[in-house]
Design an enzyme around this catalytic site. Structure first.
Site, PDB file in Angstrom:
ATOM      1  N   GLY A  18     -37.424  50.433  -2.820  1.00 36.32           N
ATOM      2  CA  GLY A  18     -37.795  49.045  -3.042  1.00 36.32           C
ATOM      3  C   GLY A  18     -39.301  48.921  -3.038  1.00 36.32           C
ATOM      4  N   GLY A  84     -26.699  45.169  -8.950  1.00 33.38           N
ATOM      5  CA  GLY A  84     -25.605  44.209  -8.976  1.00 33.38           C
ATOM      6  C   GLY A  84     -24.454  44.568  -8.047  1.00 33.38           C
ATOM      7  CG  HIS A 242     -28.044  42.568 -12.619  1.00 27.68           C
ATOM      8  ND1 HIS A 242     -27.487  42.962 -13.807  1.00 27.68           N
ATOM      9  CD2 HIS A 242     -27.880  43.619 -11.780  1.00 27.68           C
ATOM     10  CE1 HIS A 242     -27.001  44.174 -13.699  1.00 27.68           C
ATOM     11  NE2 HIS A 242     -27.235  44.595 -12.466  1.00 27.68           N
ATOM     12  CG  ASP A 243     -31.518  46.162 -11.310  1.00 25.60           C
ATOM     13  OD1 ASP A 243     -30.538  45.939 -12.037  1.00 25.60           O
ATOM     14  OD2 ASP A 243     -31.533  47.095 -10.476  1.00 25.60           O
ATOM     15  CG  ASN A 307     -23.088  49.903 -16.738  1.00 26.53           C
ATOM     16  OD1 ASN A 307     -23.171  48.827 -17.309  1.00 26.53           O
ATOM     17  ND2 ASN A 307     -23.407  50.076 -15.472  1.00 26.53           N
TER      18      ASN A 307
END
Length: 499
Positions: A18, A84, A242-243, A307
């Site tokens: 992070g 997520g 959500h990234d 994905n």
């Protein structure tokens, strides 16, 4: 505070690390400064894999404190984005009920069968438009229900991971749409919770909160957070939490969000998220058959995507060789791959054999042996096999996207860490026979801070924000050099993975 000096902070949490990043916005250009970075990851204890949310929070506070000291009163707002599907639960009096579970925890094994006995797979897709992955939030909640978890009985609020951190920052509870859309419990048409589906699965619906859109201003920091960080008068603004939603926000495309796409994106890292930004969800029988997902996007758009296992194969090969005493840098591995003969061996990057093998190079070689191919003899050959296979998987997904939207995709935008692998970018251009635009690298943090700038009025629209991004960050263009050898390789690849 003048517009020229505004700083927007992105707290960007990934599954392995992070960071807190400052976006310095002049009104016409943006630059980033990483202020603080910390390790992240699941903690295994008593047979469970969970997140240490208090450690994550403590690290975030340290990062915000460092940002406050560095930017000295220039910080306008802060927003959080994360991965997520994972969530925390609050009980009575906003008591946090235990540690959030990690999506790789084994509790969701077998939940497909349990869910489909209650609601058919086709019905779940028709209601949510989401691809089926066993770690989706819906199956995590179902496992809690079936195991009679006392936490679910006590829960009054479900907060996705970025919602949880925004609550810790402000005391305000709500569910931001882009991250909530990963739960497989949200209707992409209503853009709200599908309480009917949750009820059919026996999941309590009272835990779902108000759906909030990117750009929502939650309010100011809690007094205690102001005291701990030294940040005063700072707003908390929802990015695409959500990234991947934030990463797509940073795609430097010239089209207006919501128009019919002639470009697609690949958010490239451990995973490759490949998709298009569409004005409406595409929830069709063919979309269901191809197992694409309709996730919430910024500006009222939908992210139609798939994905794909991305650079995980390469990362795990490098980790294995390091364990064996061979520490290869990324550039060294790429150089070795470039020296090897092209298109000798291929694998399906999404094969179950590559999910969590003990020895990734051995798993790749075993796959090639089982499928009657040349077994990669060197480290460079293994890496080349992995990268070429990934490029061919992109070609396959590109064809699926064009079929679903009914139009040609002319440009592939690659954003994220994978843009630094120039060999893969050129392979993608050749394999797909398309122009590739690679960059920016820091797409998630950029998208986060620019959504804050939109909410603050620093830029008038998302289209204008993307114009700022195009001017502010270097991108590299790749054009097909030798696309024809890839045609035979693609036919081989299609047979290898069954079409």
């Amino acid at each position: 505070m003048s517009q020229a000096s505004k700083v927007y902070l992105a707290a960007d949490l990934g599954a392995s690390s992070g960071r807190v990043v400052g976006g310095i916005f002049t009104g016409s250009s943006l630059s980033l400064e990483e202020v603080y970075r910390f390790d992240n990851g699941g903690v295994s204890a008593a047979g469970k894999l969970q997140w240490d949310v208090l450690s994550q929070w403590s690290s975030m506070v340290r990062g915000l404190r460092a940002a406050g000291a560095q930017f000295q009163g220039r910080v306008a707002s802060v927003g959080v984005d994360t991965w997520g599907v994972d969530f925390g639960l609050l009980g009575r009096n906003d008591e946090l009920l235990g540690n959030p579970y990690h999506y790789r925890d084994s509790r969701t094994k077998g939940m497909y069968d349990q869910a489909f006995q209650l609601v058919s797979k086709e019905q779940i897709f028709a209601e949510t438009g989401l691809q089926f992955m066993e770690f989706n939030t819906v199956y995590q909640l179902l496992s809690m229900k079936l195991s009679q978890s006392p936490l679910l009985d006590l829960a009054e609020h479900l907060l996705m991971m970025p919602d949880l951190f925004h609550w810790l920052l402000t005391g305000e509870k709500g569910n931001e749409y882009t991250d909530a859309s990963t739960t497989q419990l949200v209707s992409p048409f209503a853009r709200d919770w599908s309480r009917d589906l949750a009820s059919k699965l026996g999941i309590p619906t009272n835990i779902f909160g108000k759906m909030l859109q990117p750009g929502t201003v939650l309010g100011g920091l809690r007094k205690g957070v102001e005291e701990d960080t030294g940040l005063s008068g700072v707003k908390v603004v929802l990015p695409g939490t959500h990234d991947t939603a934030s990463a797509v926000m940073a795609v430097p495309a010239a089209s207006v969000p919501g128009s019919k796409p002639d470009w697609c994106y690949i958010s490239s890292g451990t995973w490759s998220l490949m998709g298009v930004e569409t004005p409406e969800p595409i929830v069709s029988p063919r979309c269901y058959q191809l197992n694409f997902t309709n996730e919430g996007g910024i500006g009222g758009t939908t992210r139609l995507l798939k994905n794909i296992t991305g650079l995980w194969l390469v990362q795990q090969c490098r980790a294995q060789w390091k364990q064996e005493g061979h520490e290869f840098g990324w550039q060294e591995l790429t150089r070795r791959a470039e020296e090897h003969l092209p298109l000798q061996s291929l694998v399906n990057p999404d094969d179950a054999a590559f999910v969590a093998p003990r020895d990734m190079p051995a798993a790749i070689r075993d796959y090639c042996s089982r499928t009657g191919q040349i077994v990669p003899p060197t480290e460079g050959a293994v890496i080349r096999c992995a990268l070429e296979s990934l490029a061919l998987r992109y070609r396959m997904v590109l064809a699926m996207l064009e079929e679903l939207i009914g139009g040609e995709i002319k440009t592939i935008h690659i954003v994220g860490g994978g843009t630094q692998n120039r060999l893969l970018c050129q392979m993608t251009a050749d394999a797909c026979n398309r122009r590739v635009v690679a960059g920016p690298v820091e797409a998630t943090a950029i998208g986060n801070v620019m959504m804050q700038a939109v909410a603050d009025g620093g830029v008038a629209s998302i289209a204008e924000a993307r114009e700022v991004i195009r001017k502010s960050f270097k991108v590299e263009e790749y054009y097909p050099k030798m696309p024809w050898p890839w045609n035979d390789a693609y036919a081989k690849f299609q047979k290898l993975i069954g079409g």
